[in-house]
Design an enzyme around this catalytic site. Structure first.
Site, PDB file in Angstrom:
ATOM      1  N   ASP A 172       0.839  -1.202   0.000  1.00 46.91           N
ATOM      2  CA  ASP A 172       0.000   0.000   0.000  1.00 46.91           C
ATOM      3  C   ASP A 172       0.871   1.248   0.000  1.00 46.91           C
ATOM      4  O   ASP A 172       0.634   2.203  -0.758  1.00 46.91           O
ATOM      5  CB  ASP A 172      -0.906  -0.030   1.233  1.00 46.91           C
ATOM      6  N   HIS A 255      -4.367   3.072  -7.020  1.00 45.50           N
ATOM      7  CA  HIS A 255      -5.525   2.756  -6.194  1.00 45.50           C
ATOM      8  C   HIS A 255      -6.793   2.598  -7.033  1.00 45.50           C
ATOM      9  O   HIS A 255      -7.684   1.831  -6.658  1.00 45.50           O
ATOM     10  CB  HIS A 255      -5.716   3.821  -5.113  1.00 45.50           C
ATOM     11  N   HIS A 258      -6.630  -0.882  -8.184  1.00 44.87           N
ATOM     12  CA  HIS A 258      -7.041  -1.715  -7.052  1.00 44.87           C
ATOM     13  C   HIS A 258      -8.555  -1.781  -6.959  1.00 44.87           C
ATOM     14  O   HIS A 258      -9.150  -2.858  -6.800  1.00 44.87           O
ATOM     15  CB  HIS A 258      -6.481  -1.174  -5.733  1.00 44.87           C
ATOM     16  N   HIS A 272      -5.672  -5.549   0.610  1.00 44.98           N
ATOM     17  CA  HIS A 272      -5.692  -4.262  -0.099  1.00 44.98           C
ATOM     18  C   HIS A 272      -4.321  -3.927  -0.674  1.00 44.98           C
ATOM     19  O   HIS A 272      -4.179  -3.646  -1.865  1.00 44.98           O
ATOM     20  CB  HIS A 272      -6.148  -3.173   0.885  1.00 44.98           C
TER      21      HIS A 272
END
Length: 362
Positions: A172, A255, A258, A272
């Site tokens: 992340d 992101h 993602h 995540h």
């Protein structure tokens, strides 16, 4: 352009901090503390958590998190908090537990204390909750009124979490600099709602440098259940540096990709940060970064155990038609991919995912 840098009111990191929660609560509350905890934390650390409140004679209610930061779970906890007449909430656990606690704080206008028991995301420091459907698909970003009142990192707890969770936090955090740099190049607005400060981009770059320097050493530390300077640095990078860097710097393609990947149920077992790491490689492909730079990121991911291919995400058998749906979801209106310094289409993302997958294999 107006510029803002956001941060929690206080960040504390050290050994045995979980024993000081009642002391910190007294700085902001008086009626009672609502303790929202992961089931694992409830099963293994309940006595240590409640001991400090009982010693101080402070009312508290401890509630086990339902497993998903969904609107249903947020509302369920709001109802219990009102019933118990608590005036502050502690989120104790992983990223989704913390996001739920922050959302409850937002809707009820009460202080929130964030106590991560893993260093797996940069969620703790931010004025943001990521809301999912009950089935685990991305639904929306909930932008909060303020950053948490306090973030409390107990290194003795974090070192005993599975190494995979720390590595997910590294994944992340890996996106932080590359997304912030894209936002700067695009003159985009940060998550904080203004221009991007030089401090924010410097913090984001420090985050990246710390990961490359100490990431593997920190993973080995956790595998051996010992707190080292490298682990302390990575906990700070995963949590504070990445948290400030992404919120005051901005999100972009990594992101968004993602978020697109969350529509594939084959990947719901992945964390995540593991999906963000692959999204970062795809962003570098989108930007047509030099092969040496992409290779550096891929090699780093492999060294710490982050996925670099669709197969490693559990998506190796997903059809190209379904991957194109991922690309479409990644480029939906309002997605952060539109902070890139050039127009990005679903076709672009589809191509980047396939190329990133091949580069990850090699």
């Amino acid at each position: 352009m107006r510029k803002i840098i956001n941060s929690p009111s206080k960040y504390v990191q050290g050994k045995d901090e979980i024993a000081n929660l009642a002391t910190y609560y007294k700085l902001r509350g008086s009626k009672g503390a609502y303790l929202l905890v992961d089931k694992f934390i409830f099963d293994n650390f309940k006595d240590k958590i409640v001991e400090s409140f009982e010693k101080e004679g402070i009312n508290y209610h401890i509630e086990v998190f339902g497993g998903e930061c969904s609107k249903n779970e947020i509302n369920r906890n709001i109802d219990i908090l009102k019933e118990k007449n608590c005036d502050a909430i502690f989120g104790i656990g992983g990223g989704k537990t913390l996001d739920t606690a922050k959302a409850v704080s937002y809707y009820e206008n009460i202080p929130v204390f964030i106590v991560p028991t893993i260093a797996s995301t940069d969620a703790p420091c931010s004025a943001l909750s990521v809301v999912y459907t009950p089935n685990g698909e991305f639904e929306e970003y909930l932008f909060l009124k303020a950053n948490p009142d306090m973030v409390i990192m107990d290194t003795n707890v974090i070192v005993n979490a599975p190494a995979r969770l720390l590595v997910a936090g590294i994944g992340d955090a890996l996106a932080t600099y590359y997304e912030a740099k894209a936002c700067v190049d695009a003159n985009a607005t940060s998550i904080a709602g203004a221009g991007i400060t030089k401090a924010a981009i410097a913090i984001a770059e420090l985050c990246k440098d710390t990961l490359f320097e100490d990431g593997l050493k920190a993973k080995v530390s956790v595998e051996n259940k010992v707190v080292t300077k490298a682990l302390e640095n990575i906990i700070e990078a995963n949590t504070y540096l990445s948290g400030i860097g992404f919120e005051s710097g901005g999100l972009a393609a990594a992101h968004a990709i993602h978020n697109g990947l969350t529509i594939l149920e084959e990947g719901h077992h992945m964390y995540h940060g593991e999906k963000v790491a692959f999204g970062t490689i795809a962003q570098l492909v989108l930007e047509n970064r030099c092969l040496c730079e992409i290779k550096k990121v891929v090699d780093f991911c492999k060294s710490v155990g982050l996925p670099t291919t669709l197969a490693e995400l559990g998506m190796g058998n997903v059809s190209k038609e379904r991957l194109y749906e991922v690309a479409k979801a990644s480029t939906a209106e309002g997605e952060t991919i539109h902070n890139m310094p050039f127009k990005v289409t679903a076709d672009d993302v589809f191509a980047a995912i396939l190329v990133a997958d091949e580069l990850g294999k090699n």
